[in-house]
Design an enzyme around this catalytic site. Sequence first.
Site, PDB file in Angstrom:
ATOM      1  N   GLU A  66       4.429  -2.062   7.924  1.00  0.00           N
ATOM      2  CA  GLU A  66       4.225  -1.473   9.542  1.00  0.00           C
ATOM      3  C   GLU A  66       5.365  -1.249   9.497  1.00  0.00           C
ATOM      4  OE1 GLU A  66       1.670  -1.856   9.806  1.00  0.00           O
ATOM      5  OE2 GLU A  66       1.213  -3.932  10.495  1.00  0.00           O
TER       6      GLU A  66
HETATM    7  C1  FAD Z   1       0.862  -7.355   1.343  1.00  0.00           C
HETATM    8  C2  FAD Z   1       1.600  -5.955   2.025  1.00  0.00           C
HETATM    9  C3  FAD Z   1      -0.250  -5.400   2.483  1.00  0.00           C
HETATM   10  C4  FAD Z   1       0.159  -3.741   2.920  1.00  0.00           C
HETATM   11  N1  FAD Z   1      -0.749  -3.439   3.825  1.00  0.00           N
HETATM   12  C5  FAD Z   1      -0.963  -1.906   3.703  1.00  0.00           C
HETATM   13  C6  FAD Z   1      -2.397  -1.424   4.311  1.00  0.00           C
HETATM   14  O1  FAD Z   1      -3.213  -1.770   4.523  1.00  0.00           O
HETATM   15  N2  FAD Z   1      -2.471  -0.237   4.359  1.00  0.00           N
HETATM   16  C7  FAD Z   1      -1.105   0.519   3.909  1.00  0.00           C
HETATM   17  O2  FAD Z   1      -1.547   2.095   4.468  1.00  0.00           O
HETATM   18  N3  FAD Z   1      -0.102   0.209   3.511  1.00  0.00           N
HETATM   19  C8  FAD Z   1      -0.220  -1.318   2.666  1.00  0.00           C
HETATM   20  N4  FAD Z   1       0.890  -1.465   2.624  1.00  0.00           N
HETATM   21  C9  FAD Z   1       2.004  -1.007   1.721  1.00  0.00           C
HETATM   22  C10 FAD Z   1       3.289  -1.276   3.198  1.00  0.00           C
HETATM   23  O3  FAD Z   1       3.469  -0.873   4.204  1.00  0.00           O
HETATM   24  C11 FAD Z   1       4.195  -0.831   2.467  1.00  0.00           C
HETATM   25  O4  FAD Z   1       5.372  -1.559   1.094  1.00  0.00           O
HETATM   26  C12 FAD Z   1       5.518  -0.372   3.153  1.00  0.00           C
HETATM   27  O5  FAD Z   1       5.601   0.775   3.760  1.00  0.00           O
HETATM   28  C13 FAD Z   1       6.692   0.189   1.959  1.00  0.00           C
HETATM   29  O6  FAD Z   1       6.821   0.988   1.741  1.00  0.00           O
HETATM   30  P1  FAD Z   1       7.882   0.524  -0.119  1.00  0.00           P
HETATM   31  O7  FAD Z   1       6.772   0.019  -1.132  1.00  0.00           O
HETATM   32  O8  FAD Z   1       7.190   1.867  -1.527  1.00  0.00           O
HETATM   33  O9  FAD Z   1       8.912   0.485   0.109  1.00  0.00           O
HETATM   34  P2  FAD Z   1      10.293   2.298  -0.147  1.00  0.00           P
HETATM   35  O10 FAD Z   1       9.935   2.884   0.521  1.00  0.00           O
HETATM   36  O11 FAD Z   1      10.446   1.869  -1.425  1.00  0.00           O
HETATM   37  O12 FAD Z   1      11.262   0.981   0.578  1.00  0.00           O
HETATM   38  C14 FAD Z   1      12.489  -0.005  -0.726  1.00  0.00           C
HETATM   39  C15 FAD Z   1      13.172   0.562  -0.036  1.00  0.00           C
HETATM   40  O13 FAD Z   1      13.769   1.301   0.002  1.00  0.00           O
HETATM   41  C16 FAD Z   1      14.337   1.049   2.034  1.00  0.00           C
HETATM   42  N5  FAD Z   1      14.028   2.732   2.523  1.00  0.00           N
HETATM   43  C17 FAD Z   1      13.630   4.320   2.186  1.00  0.00           C
HETATM   44  N6  FAD Z   1      13.090   4.631   2.484  1.00  0.00           N
HETATM   45  C18 FAD Z   1      14.633   4.343   2.883  1.00  0.00           C
HETATM   46  C19 FAD Z   1      15.399   5.505   3.702  1.00  0.00           C
HETATM   47  N7  FAD Z   1      14.535   6.822   4.202  1.00  0.00           N
HETATM   48  N8  FAD Z   1      16.309   5.156   4.430  1.00  0.00           N
HETATM   49  C20 FAD Z   1      16.835   3.870   4.176  1.00  0.00           C
HETATM   50  N9  FAD Z   1      16.165   2.671   3.456  1.00  0.00           N
HETATM   51  C21 FAD Z   1      14.988   3.614   2.868  1.00  0.00           C
HETATM   52  C22 FAD Z   1      13.463   0.654   2.560  1.00  0.00           C
HETATM   53  O14 FAD Z   1      13.383  -0.030   3.724  1.00  0.00           O
HETATM   54  C23 FAD Z   1      13.802  -0.293   1.238  1.00  0.00           C
HETATM   55  O15 FAD Z   1      14.222  -1.394   1.583  1.00  0.00           O
HETATM   56  C24 FAD Z   1       0.859  -3.403   2.503  1.00  0.00           C
HETATM   57  C25 FAD Z   1       2.107  -4.071   1.476  1.00  0.00           C
HETATM   58  C26 FAD Z   1       1.571  -5.196   1.174  1.00  0.00           C
HETATM   59  C27 FAD Z   1       3.081  -5.597   0.449  1.00  0.00           C
END
Ligand code: FAD
Length: 593
Positions: A403
């Site tokens: 979220e």
């Molecule tokens: C159990 C689980 C259920 C999920 N369910 C859903 C679902 O139903 N639908 C769906 O669409 N998604 C879902 N997700 C995905 C989830 O929303 C994403 O994992 C989340 O938004 C983070 O994206 P990412 O994993 O690509 O991390 P990244 O975006 O790669 O982030 C990695 C790190 O970098 C930081 N970061 C990234 N961008 C920036 C920035 N601009 N400035 C500073 N820091 C930054 C982040 O805060 C984090 O610490 C789920 C994930 C999990 C683990």
Amino acid sequence: MPTHTETTILRGGEWLLQATSPDDVFTPERMTEEHRLIGRTAQEFVDNEVLPNLDRLEEKDWSLARDLVRRAGALGLLGVDVPEEYGGVGLDKVSSLVVSERMARSASFGATFGAQANLTVIPLFLFGTEEHKRKYLSKILTGELIGAYGLSETGSGSDALGARTRAATQPDGSFVLNGEKMWITNGGFADLVVVFAKVDGEQFTAFLVERGFGIKSGKEEHKMGLHGSSTTALIFQDVKVPAANVLGEIGKGHKVAFNVLNFARFKLGAACEGGAHGAIAESATYAAQRRQFGQPIASFGAIKHKLGEMIARTYAVESLLYRTAGLVDARIAATPHDEKDGSAALAAFEEYAIEASIAKVAGSEALNYVLDENIQIHGGNGYVRDYPAERHFRDARVNRIFEGTNEINRLLIPGMLARRAVKGDLALIPAAKALQDELLGPPSMPESDAAPLADERRAVAAFKKVALMLAGLAMQTYGTKLGDEQEVLMHVADVMIDVYGAESAVLRASSPGARQSPRAALHDAAAQVFVNDAAFRVEASARQALAAMAEGDTLRTMLAGLRRLLKVTPINTVVLRRRLADEAVARGAYPFA
Ligand SMILES: Cc1cc2nc3c(=O)[nH]c(=O)nc-3n(C[C@H](O)[C@H](O)[C@H](O)COP(=O)(O)OP(=O)(O)OC[C@H]3O[C@@H](n4cnc5c(N)ncnc54)[C@H](O)[C@@H]3O)c2cc1C
């Protein structure tokens, strides 16, 4: 029928600039019988039907998960936000909060439920056409269809608009989707997915995609926790989607995504708060029973400190959540609207997007703290599977990731505030200027006030000024480049989160419902502990932010201003935490449940 409150309607973020009367905030003590009833329904459902089946869910018995979603639908739990006309039960946002709190008693099923009741129901209700609502919403509300929300991709999580899934326009107006979504909750068995894709590679758009159109699920992810909820990739290979299944407008997918997130963040905060209640009850019960050195560990000051702190942090989150729900309900009630459409709710959640992000960050971090201490109080038993403490800990970690990660939400909090200030929606710039003048003028003596929590009210007023000082200075220093200064923004966000939590706790403890309750002294204790500790955090964040923005004499002048604002005398929190801990141990529960 919605049961809105009489709350004075501050705009989103306006609490930073204005004082609020304790008579005006919505608190858990003001819940109606209707709120309690839906809360009992959710709690009994989880206690009687979900928790006894947790092992089967963790073994990935998705037919059971489907049955449970249907049962939740039959009890009206999926349709709290939707009017009766479309098959919902049309309750207010306090009711949504209460349901999210109670569903958190099982985090795994809570995720399944959330993907259905929040991430599928809300976009359908807010952005669906009459046809979408007739065809899909009613079946989602009964649990006949299982929903999912496909936004994230391998290469685009936080940067959701960077999605690579494409929707190619066909001559007949339909679309062909190609791409892959990652980590989708309910991905293994969802029938209907809200999918975000770029029309012809450019226009970010939401679609309603039935599994039967050709969606394939990847394998179940091996997760740290939430083993009883399905998380898979969803693969779209030449999936044909009719033109009628565009949700909202072509090119306006960001509106769907961001508005759904405002709702979902608020509800996730509520779920975290509900999880903290359960963990405090577990810790208190265990501490009463576990004996070391000939006495229950609950008698040791170190354990009382932990319990007291777990309660105070949870109290602040609970207070800010109910306050926000009251504001949202009051705003919806004050907006002329047709009950049938969700436009008033959508506008209200947009208005309180800052508060929704605060709820998500504060809730998930308070829960993490509580669950870590829950393990510690359980000692070795906290580390093994015979007790639920280790599962809660694993299950909860993701709350800081999905979220919108807590970093993204922290950036949004001051970012939205600054945008509203620049647009003139919030009078932040004149207030920051007035504060500068105040700090250059002669110091004023605080009026003496012997009323309960008078010191805490003064401290909160000071925290607000610190937040204003930092936000104003950051806008002045960095101008349009403010977004590049993430470290400073994070500090400003931390101060704002503490301001909203501390003020909400003090307002609740000062409200008629708390003052007239036999637990008035406990309310005071929770609010006092939170404010006392918030003062240290606010000072630390402010010093770091100021030192990043100024140097030399300017910095010294600012630090002198900070000292002048933050004259908060530490109080004896040992005795207050002991009072809270002793009550939790005596009741075997969170004292305000
Ligand atoms: C159990 C689980 C259920 C999920 N369910 C859903 C679902 O139903 N639908 C769906 O669409 N998604 C879902 N997700 C995905 C989830 O929303 C994403 O994992 C989340 O938004 C983070 O994206 P990412 O994993 O690509 O991390 P990244 O975006 O790669 O982030 C990695 C790190 O970098 C930081 N970061 C990234 N961008 C920036 C920035 N601009 N400035 C500073 N820091 C930054 C982040 O805060 C984090 O610490 C789920 C994930 C999990 C683990």
